[in-house]
Write an enzyme that holds these catalytic residues in place. Structure first.
Site: not given
Ligand code: BDR
Ligand code: CA
Length: 324
Positions: A251
């Protein structure tokens, strides 16, 4: 070179995003700010220092402590995904001689809260700063609440958050970063600064596997690749339990990648709103991403609808592999 602020709730994928930003010569990382999210703020700050400590640098970016709680609701962290320390348990690993494998170096954290540092940097470099926000948007919203006009002098904002044409990860309809602080997201989305939003629609196309990391390690080990292997072990196991595959969604690294090469994602422009009150839908981001969508309006937010996963993953691994 692009001047960037990295705003992060470090976090396993956040840690990889920090490394990618620091290893990208196209970016000048002016500051790394911590915000509560994946883990409580103390862990986040300690994790940022541990990750930066992997890089042998003469100089480090300014570090700022941000908001310990979302604007209006208590923090809901994600230990099930990132481990209780937020780094997949690597803070507890030791070398044969008993020393910590990933020690926390004594890098100084500045006296200013993150929101104030953001405002100072925007004043020092008006229309030059890209804010890359890969955690809940509490720090950025705080800065907007303090001085909206100054924050409008950001050049652009790249946010990892939201999910539009798929089920989400914190709730059925709410992606984690927006779910943690929906009001903050709404405030930042309304700021009017050019923005690229990188939702799960794009990031869940980009999956790093253990074998990919190990393959690059065969060409030559380095502390960054070792860290990527160690820190993602817990996160990959969590994905196996929750999502049925063993790999790591990239992500936050993808958001940094887009700062370097916007062409890693396809985008459409739309107004984006956040549900801040719904009983079932609080934290849901809403946009019309259809090419001729009835509810499309020209806006200032580009929403990523897909990613070039293969190019991004080789770019990411190459950057980590380079001499440290
Ligand atoms: C986002 O949520 C967090 O757990 C990760 O770091 C990322 O930024 C993904 O939904
Ligand atoms: Ca994050």
């Amino acid at each position: 070179m692009k001047r960037v602020i990295l705003d992060t709730d470090t976090g396993v994928d956040d840690a990889l995003a920090i490394l990618l930003a620091m290893r990208s010569p196209e970016l000048s990382v002016e500051a790394v700010a911590g915000v509560a999210g994946n883990a409580p703020l103390n862990h986040v700050m300690s994790n940022i220092r541990r990750v930066l400590g992997l890089l042998a640098r003469a100089e480090y970016p300014a570090l700022a402590r941000g908001e310990p709680e979302p604007l209006l609701r208590p923090l809901q962290a994600a230990p099930e995904m990132h481990g209780p320390d937020g780094l997949g348990g690597v803070t507890q690993l030791h070398r044969a001689d008993g020393s910590p494998r990933y020690p926390e170096p004594a890098l100084p954290v500045g006296p200013q809260p993150a929101a104030e540092l953001f405002l100072d940097l925007v004043t020092a470099y008006p229309d030059e700063i890209t804010l890359i926000a890969v955690g809940p948007l509490t720090n950025a919203a705080r800065a907007v609440l303090k001085d909206r006009q100054r924050m409008r002098r950001l050049k652009e904002i790249i946010v990892m958050g939201g999910a539009f044409r798929r089920y989400s990860n914190a709730r059925v309809h709410a992606e984690f970063n927006i779910h943690v602080d929906p009001m903050a997201a709404q405030i930042v989305f309304n700021l009017g600064v050019p923005m690229t939003l990188i939702p799960l629609d794009a990031t869940e196309q980009v999956i790093l596997s253990r074998s990919m990391v190990e393959e690059v390690m065969r060409e030559g080990e380095n502390p960054l690749l070792e860290f990527a292997r160690d820190a993602t072990a817990y996160y990959m196991q969590a994905h196996l339990v929750q999502d049925g595959f063993e790999g790591a969604y990239m992500h936050d690294p993808l958001a940094v990648g887009v700062a370097v090469r916007p062409e890693f994602v396809q985008t459409v422009e739309s107004v984006v709103s956040v549900e801040t009150r719904g009983y079932h839908t609080c934290g849901m981001a809403v946009a019309d991403l259809r090419p001729e969508g009835r509810w499309r309006r020209p806006g200032h937010i580009k929403v990523a609808t897909g990613a070039d996963a293969e190019s991004f993953l080789s770019f990411f691994l190459e950057r980590l592999k380079g001499a440290s």
